[in-house]
Scaffold this active site. Structure first.
Site, mmCIF file in Angstrom:
data_model
loop_
_atom_site.group_PDB
_atom_site.id
_atom_site.type_symbol
_atom_site.label_atom_id
_atom_site.label_comp_id
_atom_site.label_asym_id
_atom_site.label_seq_id
_atom_site.Cartn_x
_atom_site.Cartn_y
_atom_site.Cartn_z
ATOM 1 N N LYS A 1 0.784 -1.374 -0.238
ATOM 2 C CA LYS A 1 0.205 0.048 0.263
ATOM 3 C C LYS A 1 0.885 1.240 -0.343
ATOM 4 O O LYS A 1 0.538 2.262 -0.613
ATOM 5 C CB LYS A 1 -1.049 -0.192 1.102
ATOM 6 C CG LYS A 1 -2.032 -1.028 0.818
ATOM 7 C CD LYS A 1 -3.201 -0.933 2.350
ATOM 8 C CE LYS A 1 -4.088 -2.587 1.854
ATOM 9 N NZ LYS A 1 -4.291 -2.768 2.656
ATOM 10 N N LYS B 1 -6.959 -15.268 -12.725
ATOM 11 C CA LYS B 1 -8.475 -14.684 -12.281
ATOM 12 C C LYS B 1 -9.014 -14.140 -11.973
ATOM 13 O O LYS B 1 -8.713 -13.098 -12.193
ATOM 14 C CB LYS B 1 -8.638 -16.391 -10.663
ATOM 15 C CG LYS B 1 -7.663 -15.119 -9.565
ATOM 16 C CD LYS B 1 -7.711 -15.762 -7.799
ATOM 17 C CE LYS B 1 -6.715 -15.401 -7.504
ATOM 18 N NZ LYS B 1 -7.205 -14.497 -6.146
ATOM 19 N N LYS C 1 -11.104 -7.949 -9.223
ATOM 20 C CA LYS C 1 -12.424 -6.734 -10.340
ATOM 21 C C LYS C 1 -11.170 -5.391 -10.725
ATOM 22 O O LYS C 1 -11.554 -5.055 -11.651
ATOM 23 C CB LYS C 1 -12.547 -5.565 -8.152
ATOM 24 C CG LYS C 1 -13.163 -4.088 -8.433
ATOM 25 C CD LYS C 1 -13.731 -4.507 -6.914
ATOM 26 C CE LYS C 1 -14.258 -2.753 -7.062
ATOM 27 N NZ LYS C 1 -14.981 -2.475 -8.097
#
Ligand code: TRP
Length: 335
Positions: A115, A198, A201
């Protein structure tokens, strides 16, 4: 006497818009647990604040993620389904755990480092202590089972550290150790439609099927899915894209349909157009009722409010007991 049920706790990020990967990787798992365990499922709206400076969309995301989980079968009468910010005891336990949290350890957490790389201009203390808040979520109910994926392993280890540190430092056996848990077989990985990895989003929108996609959109996405340019030689190994399409078909089609296309593939006579038609029909049949139910819930203010209040009340009842035990152990009791 009935054996005390084990306690399950998990947090759901309020990103809104669940996709098939979320359904088969997480939500279905929660739904299967709700009959056998005492379950706490929570929408992690406070965690969302660690990276969110613009909170305008939060309300919509929280309502959508709740509605979609309920539409998938999560039953707010069987589990405690609540919003993190509705249970202030979470913040109290978070404060206690901050005293057990070593800064050096938190700085080394891979999710923190990721992050920092992603938002170098917003490295706030909340981001650093994200795992402390997560430990508070779990231990607030003294849960032992946490249905999460591999990416959360580090956070669970941190939660176990705090549970043990707390017990050692203050005495008593207030907190148990919590471990990752999944119901039955390993979580189904749902492949994306572009033959790479996979469904997710953040990647290609056209390669991910959302539970909110219209029938037309589902058909369009599947039509555009990657396949081989024609049938392979009989018996040839499958490409990642074709193997992925078969995996998706297995999720929504009958055994017979899957076997037919497998036999066609092996024989070198498969027609991907036909397979996609079957896949699209199965997906539409699977998703349409969930989409419609979620839509109805999302627009029902009275129902949503009742669900949120009921969830918060259940969670706070459990939290109050834990906070009391923690305060007694720490010595924060003066009369
Ligand atoms: N960190 C989790 C995620 O990114 C969400 C989460 C918050 C969570 N609190 C939790 C998961 C407690 C399990 C238990 O998906």
């Amino acid at each position: 006497m009935e054996k005390k049920r084990e306690i399950v706790m998990s947090g759901i990020r309020p990103t809104g818009f669940l996709h098939l990967g979320n359904y088969f990787g997480a939500v279905r798992n929660y739904v299967r647990m709700q009959d056998s365990y005492t379950c706490y499922f929570m929408v992690a709206d406070l965690h969302a604040l660690t990276t969110l400076s613009e909170t305008r969309d939060l309300k919509g995301h929280v309502r959508r993620v709740m509605a979609e989980n309920i539409a998938c079968g999560l039953d707010p009468d069987k589990v405690a389904f609540y919003c993190q910010s509705h249970v202030p005891e979470t913040a109290e336990l978070y404060l206690f755990f901050n005293m057990l949290a070593y800064v050096g350890e938190l700085e080394k957490t891979p999710t923190f480092k990721d992050k920092v790389r992603l938002h170098p201009q917003n490295v706030n203390a909340g981001l650093l202590t994200y795992p402390v808040l997560q430990a508070a979520d779990i231990l607030l109910h003294r849960a032992t089972l946490v249905p999460v994926g591999k990416d959360q392993e580090q956070h669970l280890e941190i939660a176990r550290n705090y549970a043990n540190r707390f017990n050692h430092r203050y005495g008593g056996e207030v907190f148990p150790e919590a471990y990752a848990f999944n119901f039955g077989e390993a979580l189904a990985k749902v492949p994306s439609l572009d033959g790479t990895g996979k469904m997710s989003k953040s990647e290609n929108q056209m390669a991910t099927i959302y539970l909110s996609d219209s029938d037309e959109m589902i058909v369009k996405k599947i039509k555009g899915a990657k396949t081989d340019s024609g049938a392979a030689e009989p018996g040839a190994a499958m490409s990642e894209a074709v193997a992925g399409l078969f995996q998706l078909l297995r999720l929504v089609a009958s055994e017979d349909v899957v076997s037919k296309f497998e036999a066609d593939y092996q024989a070198g006579t498969i027609r991907y157009g036909d397979m996609k038609k079957e896949l699209a029909a199965g997906m539409v049949q699977f998703i349409a009722p969930i989409r419609e139910k979620a839509e109805a819930i999302r627009n029902d203010d009275v129902y949503l409010r009742r669900i949120m209040e009921q969830g918060a009340a259940k969670a706070r009842a459990s939290a109050a007991v834990t906070i009391q035990l923690a305060k007694e152990a720490i010595g924060l009791k003066y009369y």
